[in-house]
Design a protein around this motif. Structure first.
Motif, PDB file in Angstrom:
ATOM      1  N   ALA A  87      57.454  37.944  13.636  1.00 51.74           N
ATOM      2  CA  ALA A  87      58.790  38.448  13.322  1.00 51.74           C
ATOM      3  C   ALA A  87      59.724  38.252  14.517  1.00 51.74           C
ATOM      4  CB  ALA A  87      58.723  39.920  12.950  1.00 51.74           C
ATOM      5  N   ASP A  88      61.022  38.271  14.245  1.00 51.36           N
ATOM      6  CA  ASP A  88      62.014  38.095  15.309  1.00 51.36           C
ATOM      7  C   ASP A  88      62.144  39.338  16.182  1.00 51.36           C
ATOM      8  OD1 ASP A  88      62.746  35.501  14.399  1.00 51.36           O
ATOM      9  OD2 ASP A  88      64.012  36.418  12.848  1.00 51.36           O
ATOM     10  N   ASP A  89      61.914  40.501  15.605  1.00 51.80           N
ATOM     11  CA  ASP A  89      62.036  41.750  16.348  1.00 51.80           C
ATOM     12  C   ASP A  89      61.194  42.801  15.634  1.00 51.80           C
ATOM     13  OD1 ASP A  89      62.832  43.687  18.177  1.00 51.80           O
ATOM     14  OD2 ASP A  89      64.971  43.343  17.912  1.00 51.80           O
TER      15      ASP A  89
ATOM     16  N   CYS B   4      70.531  40.518   6.192  1.00 47.44           N
ATOM     17  CA  CYS B   4      69.257  39.921   5.791  1.00 47.44           C
ATOM     18  C   CYS B   4      68.600  40.774   4.713  1.00 47.44           C
ATOM     19  CB  CYS B   4      68.322  39.825   6.994  1.00 47.44           C
ATOM     20  SG  CYS B   4      68.948  38.841   8.348  1.00 47.44           S
ATOM     21  N   PRO B   5      67.867  40.168   3.791  1.00 52.54           N
ATOM     22  CA  PRO B   5      67.181  40.956   2.751  1.00 52.54           C
ATOM     23  C   PRO B   5      66.086  41.834   3.354  1.00 52.54           C
ATOM     24  CG  PRO B   5      66.508  38.639   2.671  1.00 52.54           C
ATOM     25  CD  PRO B   5      67.652  38.710   3.629  1.00 52.54           C
ATOM     26  N   VAL B   6      65.912  43.029   2.801  1.00 52.80           N
ATOM     27  CA  VAL B   6      64.891  43.931   3.335  1.00 52.80           C
ATOM     28  C   VAL B   6      63.477  43.398   3.103  1.00 52.80           C
ATOM     29  CG1 VAL B   6      66.316  46.011   3.186  1.00 52.80           C
ATOM     30  CG2 VAL B   6      64.890  45.328   1.216  1.00 52.80           C
ATOM     31  N   SER B   7      63.341  42.405   2.241  1.00 56.91           N
ATOM     32  CA  SER B   7      62.030  41.776   2.068  1.00 56.91           C
ATOM     33  C   SER B   7      61.585  41.057   3.338  1.00 56.91           C
ATOM     34  CB  SER B   7      62.070  40.791   0.898  1.00 56.91           C
ATOM     35  OG  SER B   7      63.063  39.802   1.086  1.00 56.91           O
ATOM     36  N   ASN B   8      62.518  40.840   4.282  1.00 55.57           N
ATOM     37  CA  ASN B   8      62.191  40.233   5.571  1.00 55.57           C
ATOM     38  C   ASN B   8      61.640  41.248   6.579  1.00 55.57           C
ATOM     39  OD1 ASN B   8      63.249  37.967   4.397  1.00 55.57           O
ATOM     40  ND2 ASN B   8      64.771  37.572   5.966  1.00 55.57           N
ATOM     41  N   ILE B   9      61.484  42.488   6.133  1.00 54.93           N
ATOM     42  CA  ILE B   9      60.893  43.525   6.970  1.00 54.93           C
ATOM     43  C   ILE B   9      59.404  43.602   6.631  1.00 54.93           C
ATOM     44  CG2 ILE B   9      60.866  45.955   7.604  1.00 54.93           C
ATOM     45  CD1 ILE B   9      63.820  46.071   6.916  1.00 54.93           C
ATOM     46  N   VAL B  10      58.573  43.277   7.593  1.00 53.30           N
ATOM     47  CA  VAL B  10      57.129  43.183   7.378  1.00 53.30           C
ATOM     48  C   VAL B  10      56.478  44.499   7.748  1.00 53.30           C
ATOM     49  CG1 VAL B  10      55.031  41.929   7.987  1.00 53.30           C
ATOM     50  CG2 VAL B  10      57.244  40.735   7.930  1.00 53.30           C
ATOM     51  N   ARG B  11      55.662  45.010   6.846  1.00 55.14           N
ATOM     52  CA  ARG B  11      54.968  46.276   7.117  1.00 55.14           C
ATOM     53  C   ARG B  11      53.900  46.058   8.182  1.00 55.14           C
ATOM     54  NH1 ARG B  11      57.347  50.638   5.468  1.00 55.14           N
ATOM     55  NH2 ARG B  11      55.336  51.694   5.251  1.00 55.14           N
TER      56      ARG B  11
ATOM     57  N   LEU C 242      76.178  34.138  30.652  1.00 52.95           N
ATOM     58  CA  LEU C 242      76.649  33.534  29.404  1.00 52.95           C
ATOM     59  C   LEU C 242      75.718  33.985  28.289  1.00 52.95           C
ATOM     60  CD1 LEU C 242      77.542  29.901  30.525  1.00 52.95           C
ATOM     61  CD2 LEU C 242      79.128  31.751  29.947  1.00 52.95           C
ATOM     62  N   TYR C 243      76.304  34.382  27.164  1.00 51.21           N
ATOM     63  CA  TYR C 243      75.508  34.985  26.104  1.00 51.21           C
ATOM     64  C   TYR C 243      75.271  34.001  24.970  1.00 51.21           C
ATOM     65  CZ  TYR C 243      73.962  38.181  22.461  1.00 51.21           C
ATOM     66  OH  TYR C 243      73.245  38.793  21.474  1.00 51.21           O
ATOM     67  N   ILE C 244      74.009  33.832  24.638  1.00 51.56           N
ATOM     68  CA  ILE C 244      73.613  33.039  23.469  1.00 51.56           C
ATOM     69  C   ILE C 244      73.055  34.012  22.437  1.00 51.56           C
ATOM     70  CG2 ILE C 244      72.118  31.211  22.589  1.00 51.56           C
ATOM     71  CD1 ILE C 244      72.086  30.031  25.411  1.00 51.56           C
ATOM     72  N   PRO C 245      73.742  34.192  21.313  1.00 48.32           N
ATOM     73  CA  PRO C 245      73.293  35.181  20.318  1.00 48.32           C
ATOM     74  C   PRO C 245      71.861  34.932  19.861  1.00 48.32           C
ATOM     75  CG  PRO C 245      75.496  34.393  19.797  1.00 48.32           C
ATOM     76  CD  PRO C 245      74.978  33.511  20.904  1.00 48.32           C
ATOM     77  N   LYS C 246      71.115  36.027  19.746  1.00 53.20           N
ATOM     78  CA  LYS C 246      69.760  35.956  19.226  1.00 53.20           C
ATOM     79  C   LYS C 246      69.798  36.267  17.734  1.00 53.20           C
ATOM     80  CE  LYS C 246      65.121  37.897  19.748  1.00 53.20           C
ATOM     81  NZ  LYS C 246      64.267  38.889  20.457  1.00 53.20           N
ATOM     82  N   ILE C 247      69.342  35.322  16.939  1.00 56.84           N
ATOM     83  CA  ILE C 247      69.367  35.489  15.487  1.00 56.84           C
ATOM     84  C   ILE C 247      68.166  36.317  15.043  1.00 56.84           C
ATOM     85  CG2 ILE C 247      69.448  34.322  13.263  1.00 56.84           C
ATOM     86  CD1 ILE C 247      71.889  33.871  15.067  1.00 56.84           C
ATOM     87  N   ILE C 248      68.443  37.447  14.402  1.00 54.03           N
ATOM     88  CA  ILE C 248      67.387  38.319  13.891  1.00 54.03           C
ATOM     89  C   ILE C 248      67.363  38.218  12.372  1.00 54.03           C
ATOM     90  CG2 ILE C 248      66.500  40.677  13.771  1.00 54.03           C
ATOM     91  CD1 ILE C 248      66.452  39.499  16.576  1.00 54.03           C
ATOM     92  N   ASN C 249      66.346  37.549  11.850  1.00 58.26           N
ATOM     93  CA  ASN C 249      66.170  37.412  10.401  1.00 58.26           C
ATOM     94  C   ASN C 249      65.038  38.282   9.864  1.00 58.26           C
ATOM     95  OD1 ASN C 249      68.175  35.399   9.682  1.00 58.26           O
ATOM     96  ND2 ASN C 249      66.951  33.938  10.853  1.00 58.26           N
ATOM     97  N   SER C 250      64.082  38.606  10.735  1.00 54.89           N
ATOM     98  CA  SER C 250      62.898  39.334  10.262  1.00 54.89           C
ATOM     99  C   SER C 250      62.506  40.413  11.268  1.00 54.89           C
ATOM    100  CB  SER C 250      61.728  38.365  10.053  1.00 54.89           C
ATOM    101  OG  SER C 250      61.405  37.699  11.270  1.00 54.89           O
TER     102      SER C 250
END
Length: 204
Positions: free
Chosen positions: A114-116, A194-201, A74-82
């Protein structure tokens, strides 16, 4: 003998976009085992159990020349925000969907809060740990022209014109507005922008 992985989305008992998965299986077998006769089809291998006939289910197939195992979850979606930017090694190769994901898992462990992760290779954007990525600018969606893995959903969205492939350098990331992550379990309409500002360097 190398082993490979195929992940198929089952929705209410019906495998989704099976022809795209079959193409990848065929190409993988032809590349690694060209002397073998490949007679098996995904369609004939799948027999969704009664308890997985409703809702969203992930089917995980491990194979080499033959199908080695098939499991349903059973699949539970993984939310990727960052996402956190990480550097992949110069020799990193995931052109085929290997069942051994040790290198990617080691990079994933660098994600901190971060989420991923967003994997950079030789300065160029590739993928996250489990999905291809797309970036939005001026009403269009762009995706790295050479991902680590050319996913089945990624290919289908390019063919249908939803995604435009182009080289995306790490220095260009913040010139976009939004990003989406996509794979067989997280198709275009289900993916969150998601906004690209959620991408952490990270250290790249």
């Amino acid at each position: 003998m190398k082993q490979f992985l195929e992940t198929i989305c089952i929705r209410d008992g019906e495998p989704q976009h099976l022809e795209w998965h079959q193409r990848r299986v065929n190409a993988t077998l032809q590349n690694f085992y060209p002397v073998h006769h490949h007679a098996w089809l995904l369609e004939s291998c799948l027999d969704v159990p009664p308890e997985f006939q409703k809702g969203l289910v992930r089917c995980r197939i491990v194979y080499d020349v033959h199908v080695l195992s098939i499991h349903y979850f059973l699949y539970i979606p993984k939310i990727i925000n960052s996402l956190k930017v990480v550097e992949g090694s110069a020799g990193m190769d995931y052109r085929y969907k290997y069942s051994d994901r040790t290198t990617i898992e080691e990079l994933y462990n660098l994600r901190a809060d971060a989420d991923d992760i967003l994997i950079i290779k030789d300065g160029w954007v590739t993928d996250t740990s489990i999905a291809n990525i797309a970036f939005h600018k001026n009403g269009r969606w762009y995706t790295p022209v050479i991902p680590l893995l050319a996913g089945t959903t990624w290919k289908r969205l390019i063919v249908t014109g939803i995604l435009i492939p182009k080289p995306i350098h790490q220095t260009e990331i913040m010139s976009f507005d939004f990003f989406k992550t996509i794979n067989s379990m997280n198709d275009w309409d289900q993916s969150l922008a998601c906004p690209v500002s959620n991408i952490v360097r990270g250290e790249v």
